[in-house]
Write a protein that holds these residues in place. Structure first.
Motif, mmCIF file in Angstrom:
data_model
loop_
_atom_site.group_PDB
_atom_site.id
_atom_site.type_symbol
_atom_site.label_atom_id
_atom_site.label_comp_id
_atom_site.label_asym_id
_atom_site.label_seq_id
_atom_site.Cartn_x
_atom_site.Cartn_y
_atom_site.Cartn_z
ATOM 1 N N THR A 1 0.825 -1.212 0.000
ATOM 2 C CA THR A 1 0.000 0.000 0.000
ATOM 3 C C THR A 1 0.855 1.256 0.000
ATOM 4 N N CYS A 2 1.870 1.287 0.875
ATOM 5 C CA CYS A 2 2.725 2.472 0.987
ATOM 6 C C CYS A 2 3.515 2.727 -0.292
ATOM 7 N N LEU B 1 3.645 6.099 -2.492
ATOM 8 C CA LEU B 1 4.908 6.795 -2.695
ATOM 9 C C LEU B 1 5.225 6.995 -4.173
ATOM 10 N N ILE B 2 4.749 6.094 -5.033
ATOM 11 C CA ILE B 2 4.943 6.262 -6.476
ATOM 12 C C ILE B 2 4.263 7.540 -6.956
ATOM 13 N N VAL B 3 2.996 7.721 -6.557
ATOM 14 C CA VAL B 3 2.251 8.913 -6.962
ATOM 15 C C VAL B 3 2.871 10.165 -6.353
ATOM 16 N N LEU B 4 3.233 10.103 -5.072
ATOM 17 C CA LEU B 4 3.859 11.251 -4.420
ATOM 18 C C LEU B 4 5.167 11.623 -5.110
ATOM 19 N N MET C 1 4.417 13.429 -8.431
ATOM 20 C CA MET C 1 3.917 14.794 -8.252
ATOM 21 C C MET C 1 5.003 15.727 -7.743
ATOM 22 N N TYR C 2 5.675 15.302 -6.666
ATOM 23 C CA TYR C 2 6.712 16.166 -6.105
ATOM 24 C C TYR C 2 7.895 16.300 -7.050
ATOM 25 N N GLY C 3 8.284 15.198 -7.693
ATOM 26 C CA GLY C 3 9.425 15.241 -8.593
ATOM 27 C C GLY C 3 9.217 16.201 -9.754
ATOM 28 N N SER C 4 8.036 16.120 -10.388
ATOM 29 C CA SER C 4 7.765 17.000 -11.530
ATOM 30 C C SER C 4 7.681 18.458 -11.103
ATOM 31 N N THR D 1 -0.805 11.601 -13.151
ATOM 32 C CA THR D 1 -1.167 11.329 -11.745
ATOM 33 C C THR D 1 -2.667 11.417 -11.467
ATOM 34 N N PRO D 2 -3.434 12.318 -12.114
ATOM 35 C CA PRO D 2 -4.885 12.299 -11.865
ATOM 36 C C PRO D 2 -5.559 10.997 -12.298
#
Length: 321
Positions: free
Chosen positions: A249-250, A254-257, A260-263, A291-292
């Motif tokens: 789950t985590c 973390l993949i999505v986070l 988003m943060y990386g871009s 990501t959406p």
């Protein structure tokens, strides 16, 4: 005095002459307009449908009316609003080839993109703290988090974002735009817009850089600390099966986070943004398209509790018919 400074000085003395801007979008792929329209339309619809399902299921099933799922449904609603600030205009560019956008509409799009996007970053930090409390402090969770607190935190996220970016947009609206009017992006990106001004933009650029750094880095620090503690807690679980389930789950979150943060770090937290506008467009597609679409799957549609609520809701609908 440089040519750029001269242009800016002249621009301050004259009223803005630019009435509309041209969104350059992806000039190298103009011949693929029909295909790009279809791809982005499908991605947009998938995101809207997926996030809407999450919202409806959360409010239709009383078992999901908990702080965690209220935050997730709010996140889904914000995602729908966020991509709607950008994608419909991009679709019209692909379909009709009309790339112009009026000056007031451009400022409005830039404001809502930053306002909603900033709120989403703060909201992700709140969601990380919610998961931290649920996993690392389960005995105190109920006394700290409830529906009232979750709604208050959501309001605070968007109140802060509104306060931050309203002042910035007021400054930008007072700049002079004397030409050129071509924005090398597929939406009214504020960094690109500021560069087109013939006013002295140094104070606005500093203000913009400071706010975007604050809005991105503060939630990033909170999220990093929260998930670091979550990982440490998971490693201490006695059962290997429980550890594997929790890490599954985590890791998805973390993949999505990371995307988003990386871009956003790539786009906003480097100086001299003008030198990399082309690469900014590709990075921005990650936040506005990729990501959406992933978020509904990553955050809730893989959740067994949501699956059960969805099955129960569909069963009730069939029985009513």
């Amino acid at each position: 005095m440089t040519v750029r400074d001269t242009e800016r000085t002249v621009g301050v003395k004259n009223e803005s002459t630019v009435q509309e801007f041209v969104l350059e979008a992806f000039p190298a792929a103009q011949h693929l307009g029909g295909l790009l329209f279809l791809v982005h339309l499908l991605a947009y619809l998938a995101s809207i449908v997926g996030n809407t399902v999450i919202i409806l299921i959360t409010w239709a099933d009383h078992r999901l009316q908990t702080p965690m799922y209220v935050l997730l449904s709010t996140f889904s609603f914000c995602e729908c609003c966020f991509i709607t600030t950008v994608i419909p205009k991009l679709l019209s560019i692909f379909l009709s080839g009309r790339q112009t956008i009026p000056f007031p509409a451009c400022l409005t799009q830039a404001f809502f993109f930053l306002f909603i996007g900033g709120g989403i970053f703060f909201l992700m930090a709140v969601m990380s703290l919610d998961r931290y409390l649920a996993i690392c402090k389960p005995l105190h969770y109920a006394s700290i988090m409830n529906l009232r607190v979750s709604f208050l935190l959501v309001f605070l996220c968007y109140f802060l974002s509104f306060i931050f970016f309203t002042g910035l947009m007021l400054k930008v609206s007072q700049l002079s735009f004397c030409g050129p009017n071509i924005i090398s992006h597929f939406f009214c990106d504020l960094g690109s817009l500021i560069h087109l001004s013939c006013s002295d933009t140094r104070s606005v650029e500093i203000h913009f850089y400071f706010l975007t750094s604050l809005v991105i880095l503060l939630p990033l620090i909170i999220t990093t600390i929260a998930y670091s503690n979550i990982v440490i807690t998971i490693l201490r679980l006695p059962s290997a099966k429980e550890r594997q389930k929790a890490f599954s789950t985590c890791s998805s979150h973390l993949i999505v986070l990371s995307l988003m943060y990386g871009s956003c770090v790539f786009i906003y937290l480097k100086p001299k943004q003008v030198d990399r506008l082309d690469s900014n467009k590709e990075a921005a597609l990650v936040n506005t398209v990729v990501t959406p679409v992933l978020n509904p799957v990553i955050y809730t549609l893989r959740n067994k509790q949501v699956h059960q609520a969805l099955r129960d809701t569909l069963s009730r609908v069939r029985l009513q018919k």
